[in-house]
Structure formats: C-alpha cells, structure tokens
Design a protein around this motif. Structure first.
Motif, PDB file in Angstrom:
ATOM      1  N   VAL A 241      -2.385  -5.528   0.550  1.00 32.84           N
ATOM      2  CA  VAL A 241      -3.003  -4.996   1.773  1.00 32.84           C
ATOM      3  C   VAL A 241      -4.449  -4.583   1.524  1.00 32.84           C
ATOM      4  O   VAL A 241      -5.133  -4.129   2.441  1.00 32.84           O
ATOM      5  CB  VAL A 241      -2.212  -3.785   2.329  1.00 32.84           C
ATOM      6  N   ASN A 242      -4.910  -4.740   0.298  1.00 32.12           N
ATOM      7  CA  ASN A 242      -6.284  -4.378  -0.053  1.00 32.12           C
ATOM      8  C   ASN A 242      -7.251  -5.450   0.453  1.00 32.12           C
ATOM      9  O   ASN A 242      -7.226  -6.586  -0.018  1.00 32.12           O
ATOM     10  CB  ASN A 242      -6.403  -4.229  -1.582  1.00 32.12           C
ATOM     11  N   GLU A 243      -8.112  -5.087   1.403  1.00 33.59           N
ATOM     12  CA  GLU A 243      -9.008  -6.074   2.017  1.00 33.59           C
ATOM     13  C   GLU A 243      -9.977  -6.694   1.014  1.00 33.59           C
ATOM     14  O   GLU A 243     -10.327  -7.868   1.132  1.00 33.59           O
ATOM     15  CB  GLU A 243      -9.802  -5.441   3.170  1.00 33.59           C
TER      16      GLU A 243
ATOM     17  N   TYR B 130      -0.727  -1.465  -5.651  1.00 34.46           N
ATOM     18  CA  TYR B 130       0.633  -1.999  -5.568  1.00 34.46           C
ATOM     19  C   TYR B 130       1.499  -1.119  -4.654  1.00 34.46           C
ATOM     20  O   TYR B 130       2.250  -1.625  -3.813  1.00 34.46           O
ATOM     21  CB  TYR B 130       1.296  -2.064  -6.943  1.00 34.46           C
ATOM     22  N   LEU B 131       1.377   0.195  -4.830  1.00 29.31           N
ATOM     23  CA  LEU B 131       2.186   1.122  -4.036  1.00 29.31           C
ATOM     24  C   LEU B 131       1.780   1.089  -2.559  1.00 29.31           C
ATOM     25  O   LEU B 131       2.636   1.222  -1.678  1.00 29.31           O
ATOM     26  CB  LEU B 131       2.071   2.535  -4.594  1.00 29.31           C
ATOM     27  N   ASN B 132       0.490   0.905  -2.286  1.00 31.62           N
ATOM     28  CA  ASN B 132       0.036   0.792  -0.897  1.00 31.62           C
ATOM     29  C   ASN B 132       0.641  -0.443  -0.235  1.00 31.62           C
ATOM     30  O   ASN B 132       1.060  -0.401   0.926  1.00 31.62           O
ATOM     31  CB  ASN B 132      -1.490   0.723  -0.834  1.00 31.62           C
ATOM     32  N   THR B 133       0.666  -1.542  -0.977  1.00 33.52           N
ATOM     33  CA  THR B 133       1.268  -2.772  -0.450  1.00 33.52           C
ATOM     34  C   THR B 133       2.750  -2.580  -0.219  1.00 33.52           C
ATOM     35  O   THR B 133       3.300  -2.974   0.824  1.00 33.52           O
ATOM     36  CB  THR B 133       1.024  -3.946  -1.415  1.00 33.52           C
ATOM     37  N   LEU B 134       3.429  -1.966  -1.180  1.00 28.35           N
ATOM     38  CA  LEU B 134       4.859  -1.716  -1.046  1.00 28.35           C
ATOM     39  C   LEU B 134       5.152  -0.801   0.146  1.00 28.35           C
ATOM     40  O   LEU B 134       6.100  -1.039   0.906  1.00 28.35           O
ATOM     41  CB  LEU B 134       5.399  -1.080  -2.328  1.00 28.35           C
ATOM     42  N   GLU B 135       4.331   0.220   0.322  1.00 28.08           N
ATOM     43  CA  GLU B 135       4.516   1.138   1.447  1.00 28.08           C
ATOM     44  C   GLU B 135       4.435   0.387   2.781  1.00 28.08           C
ATOM     45  O   GLU B 135       5.208   0.643   3.707  1.00 28.08           O
ATOM     46  CB  GLU B 135       3.457   2.244   1.401  1.00 28.08           C
ATOM     47  N   TYR B 136       3.507  -0.571   2.850  1.00 29.68           N
ATOM     48  CA  TYR B 136       3.376  -1.366   4.071  1.00 29.68           C
ATOM     49  C   TYR B 136       4.616  -2.222   4.296  1.00 29.68           C
ATOM     50  O   TYR B 136       5.109  -2.332   5.425  1.00 29.68           O
ATOM     51  CB  TYR B 136       2.121  -2.244   3.985  1.00 29.68           C
ATOM     52  N   VAL B 137       5.130  -2.823   3.235  1.00 29.45           N
ATOM     53  CA  VAL B 137       6.344  -3.634   3.354  1.00 29.45           C
ATOM     54  C   VAL B 137       7.500  -2.778   3.869  1.00 29.45           C
ATOM     55  O   VAL B 137       8.247  -3.186   4.769  1.00 29.45           O
ATOM     56  CB  VAL B 137       6.713  -4.276   1.999  1.00 29.45           C
ATOM     57  N   CYS B 138       7.654  -1.588   3.316  1.00 27.94           N
ATOM     58  CA  CYS B 138       8.723  -0.684   3.771  1.00 27.94           C
ATOM     59  C   CYS B 138       8.522  -0.296   5.232  1.00 27.94           C
ATOM     60  O   CYS B 138       9.492  -0.135   5.982  1.00 27.94           O
ATOM     61  CB  CYS B 138       8.753   0.562   2.901  1.00 27.94           C
TER      62      CYS B 138
ATOM     63  N   GLN C 190       8.215  -2.083 -14.832  1.00 25.91           N
ATOM     64  CA  GLN C 190       8.210  -0.737 -14.253  1.00 25.91           C
ATOM     65  C   GLN C 190       7.873  -0.772 -12.770  1.00 25.91           C
ATOM     66  O   GLN C 190       8.484  -0.065 -11.959  1.00 25.91           O
ATOM     67  CB  GLN C 190       7.213   0.157 -15.004  1.00 25.91           C
ATOM     68  N   MET C 191       6.910  -1.612 -12.391  1.00 26.24           N
ATOM     69  CA  MET C 191       6.480  -1.659 -11.002  1.00 26.24           C
ATOM     70  C   MET C 191       7.563  -2.253 -10.101  1.00 26.24           C
ATOM     71  O   MET C 191       7.790  -1.776  -8.990  1.00 26.24           O
ATOM     72  CB  MET C 191       5.183  -2.478 -10.884  1.00 26.24           C
ATOM     73  N   VAL C 192       8.238  -3.281 -10.571  1.00 27.53           N
ATOM     74  CA  VAL C 192       9.321  -3.869  -9.770  1.00 27.53           C
ATOM     75  C   VAL C 192      10.448  -2.853  -9.605  1.00 27.53           C
ATOM     76  O   VAL C 192      10.999  -2.691  -8.507  1.00 27.53           O
ATOM     77  CB  VAL C 192       9.845  -5.167 -10.417  1.00 27.53           C
TER      78      VAL C 192
ATOM     79  N   GLY D 117      -0.444  -7.536  -9.998  1.00 29.79           N
ATOM     80  CA  GLY D 117      -1.313  -8.011 -11.074  1.00 29.79           C
ATOM     81  C   GLY D 117      -2.529  -8.772 -10.575  1.00 29.79           C
ATOM     82  O   GLY D 117      -3.247  -9.377 -11.380  1.00 29.79           O
ATOM     83  N   LEU D 118      -2.780  -8.761  -9.258  1.00 28.95           N
ATOM     84  CA  LEU D 118      -3.969  -9.443  -8.738  1.00 28.95           C
ATOM     85  C   LEU D 118      -5.225  -8.825  -9.349  1.00 28.95           C
ATOM     86  O   LEU D 118      -5.241  -7.638  -9.696  1.00 28.95           O
ATOM     87  CB  LEU D 118      -4.012  -9.332  -7.210  1.00 28.95           C
ATOM     88  N   PRO D 119      -6.301  -9.607  -9.511  1.00 30.11           N
ATOM     89  CA  PRO D 119      -7.498  -9.126 -10.206  1.00 30.11           C
ATOM     90  C   PRO D 119      -8.006  -7.783  -9.693  1.00 30.11           C
ATOM     91  O   PRO D 119      -8.163  -7.596  -8.481  1.00 30.11           O
ATOM     92  CB  PRO D 119      -8.522 -10.236  -9.928  1.00 30.11           C
ATOM     93  N   TYR D 120      -8.181  -6.855 -10.622  1.00 29.03           N
ATOM     94  CA  TYR D 120      -8.778  -5.542 -10.403  1.00 29.03           C
ATOM     95  C   TYR D 120      -7.895  -4.582  -9.613  1.00 29.03           C
ATOM     96  O   TYR D 120      -8.314  -3.466  -9.305  1.00 29.03           O
ATOM     97  CB  TYR D 120     -10.154  -5.664  -9.719  1.00 29.03           C
ATOM     98  N   GLU D 121      -6.680  -4.988  -9.277  1.00 24.93           N
ATOM     99  CA  GLU D 121      -5.812  -4.061  -8.561  1.00 24.93           C
ATOM    100  C   GLU D 121      -5.161  -3.073  -9.526  1.00 24.93           C
ATOM    101  O   GLU D 121      -4.962  -3.357 -10.709  1.00 24.93           O
ATOM    102  CB  GLU D 121      -4.748  -4.805  -7.755  1.00 24.93           C
ATOM    103  N   THR D 122      -4.820  -1.909  -8.982  1.00 22.69           N
ATOM    104  CA  THR D 122      -4.213  -0.832  -9.763  1.00 22.69           C
ATOM    105  C   THR D 122      -2.818  -0.526  -9.232  1.00 22.69           C
ATOM    106  O   THR D 122      -2.389  -1.071  -8.213  1.00 22.69           O
ATOM    107  CB  THR D 122      -5.059   0.442  -9.656  1.00 22.69           C
ATOM    108  N   ARG D 123      -2.151   0.374  -9.911  1.00 21.81           N
ATOM    109  CA  ARG D 123      -0.827   0.806  -9.458  1.00 21.81           C
ATOM    110  C   ARG D 123      -0.901   1.362  -8.029  1.00 21.81           C
ATOM    111  O   ARG D 123       0.007   1.151  -7.219  1.00 21.81           O
ATOM    112  CB  ARG D 123      -0.275   1.856 -10.417  1.00 21.81           C
ATOM    113  N   GLU D 124      -1.986   2.059  -7.727  1.00 18.46           N
ATOM    114  CA  GLU D 124      -2.152   2.602  -6.368  1.00 18.46           C
ATOM    115  C   GLU D 124      -2.178   1.486  -5.331  1.00 18.46           C
ATOM    116  O   GLU D 124      -1.583   1.598  -4.256  1.00 18.46           O
ATOM    117  CB  GLU D 124      -3.446   3.422  -6.284  1.00 18.46           C
TER     118      GLU D 124
END
Length: 293
Positions: free
Chosen positions: A145-147, A192-200, A239-241, A183-190
C-alpha cells in the motif's frame, strides 16, 4: 491447521479434493503494452512459468489434468488463468474462452488473475455473468500500500485505483484475493504491517503471501545489480508471515504462504527455492508460538 487453507476450504465446499489447473489464456498486459515495461518483478512469461502456453486452452486443460494426476486423485478442477492480465483484451474472445472452459468436464470453478485497473463496465458485466454460472474468484496484485513502492515497482496504477477495483468487485459480490509481497525494495516491517492491516480491513476472499525473489528475465534483476538492494532474509520472512497469520481474520482463506520461483531463472535469495522446507519452517514457528486459530 493453523489457518484456513485453500485446500481445506475447497474440500469442505465441494466435498472432496479440488485441483487447480494453471492455464495460459494467451493474454497480454496493459502495463507492458503502454511502453512501461511491466512490473519490475514480473518475469517475461508474466508469472506463467508453470503453464503450457504453446498449447490451446483445451490441450492445456488435458495436459494439466494428466500432470496433476501424478500428485493427487480427483475429478474436480479449478481453471486458473495465471499469467499476465486475464480481463484485458477483446471482450468477446474472453467471454467465449471462459464460457467454454466452465463447461468442460470436471471444471467446478474459475480463477482469473488480473489487475485492478482492468475492470471496465464490460468486464464487470462478463464477470457477473460468470459468477452466476460457476464458482469464481479474481486475483489482484496488491503487493503493497506504500505509494512510493508502488511507483518504484512500476505497478502502473495508484492505491486509489486498487481501492476502486475492490469496490466494484464487492458491489457485484464477486470473490477476490490479494497478492502481498514482503521484501520489496526499501520497505520495512512497518510497511509490511500497513499492507497487512489494509488486507484485514477490506476482508478479501483470500490472500497470497510471497517473498521478493529475483529472476534473470525481470527488470528487477538489473535493478538488483545496479542498486545492490538488501533482500529479506529467511528468518525475517518466516517471522513476518507468522505475524500476518496471527493477525489475519480466520474467514480469509490463505492460498499461499511462500513463493515458487523457476529454478532455471532464479538467482536470489536462494533460501526461497525450497517451497516445502519454507512451509515447514513457518508451521514450526507457528507451533512454537502455540498459534492455532
């Protein structure tokens, strides 16, 4: 099981094992045809390395049935149009192809991989008709979800467009799943969690989790050599999965928890080559966490 798998979901719905047949619909992609070159992680076959695109659709179905019979015994199948954008192109050809395949012996459902910017009124009308005739779901490549990342990976449309596509499918009561890449370039755990939050939040029918991997026939290969980007490690991915599965609503069906690269083209990271080992490690970590939804 630690989460609702597609296999278990389909067994419960159809009363027995259902096999997914990976098919090449001989389609293209607007993100390639507009001189943008496509998403940087996408292979030359548009994620269709395990399809038989040189065959006709009917020949592919028979070939896949024969091939999959070596692994599982079943007479029920999902026709899965996997690579490129399968709601893009001549609408009459698409209607003919999909209507013919759902009438084939043993086909109990239809899965269509596409893009959120390829859901025109004509396409939606076709999908609504198919949804009345068979068990249908669409696959949309969310990824993130990171533009800024969306621009970097050259997805070709904004997050707003993705949301508009989701809204159309929900309004029509058409099942859809989202693809997420960690694992997309330059992305962080934050991120990943933002994307997951959107999916939920949007509560799709299903979700696929992938790690970023690099194949020689993708634009990402050159980017990787030039920028020397840091790739997600095996432990970080596991861990992320597991974090994701713990947060995911149980009624969201998990279609995949790791990627499946083509070994002839894959160059990095090497740990994601062994799909079964990765699944085992994820389940071991879930067991260690005493996670059991």
């Amino acid at each position: 099981m630690y989460y609702t798998t597609l296999n278990d979901y389909l067994k419960e719905k159809f009363g027995s094992k259902v096999i997914k047949l990976s098919l090449d619909g001989h389609n293209s992609c607007p993100n390639r045809n507009n001189n943008q070159g496509g998403c940087i992680f996408c292979s030359s076959r548009g994620a269709g390395e395990f399809t038989s695109g040189h065959l006709t659709i009917r020949e592919q179905v028979e070939f896949q049935k024969s091939f999959m019979a070596k692994k599982w015994k079943s007479d029920k199948y999902i026709a899965y149009f996997q690579n490129f954008t399968n709601t893009y192109g001549d609408i009459n050809r698409l209607k003919k192809m999909y209507n013919e395949i759902i009438d084939m012996d043993g086909i109990v459902g239809l899965a269509i991989a596409t893009r959120a910017d390829c859901l025109s009124d004509e396409v939606m009308e076709m999908l609504e008709d198919l949804n009345k005739k068979t068990f249908l779901w669409l696959e949309l490549g969310l990824q993130t979800v990171n533009e800024e990342t969306i621009k970097l990976i050259n997805r070709g449309y904004s997050h707003k467009v993705f949301e508009e596509g989701v809204s159309k499918l929900k309004k029509a009561n058409i099942r859809f799943l989202t693809h997420v890449i960690y694992g997309l370039p330059y992305e962080t755990r934050e991120d990943y969690l933002n994307t997951l939050e959107y999916v939920c939040e949007i509560k799709p029918f299903g979700v696929k989790f992938h790690s970023l991997y690099i194949q020689r026939d993708s634009k990402l290969f050159d980017f990787y050599l030039e920028k020397e980007i840091k790739l997600i490690t095996k432990d970080e991915y596991v861990q992320m999965v597991c974090d994701s599965l713990e947060r995911l609503p149980k009624d969201i069906v998990v279609h995949r928890i790791t990627g499946d690269p083509d070994r002839k083209l894959h160059i990095a990271p090497m740990w994601c080559r062994d799909k079964l080992k990765m699944i085992s490690e994820i389940h071991s970590e879930l067991k260690r966490r005493k996670f059991n939804k």
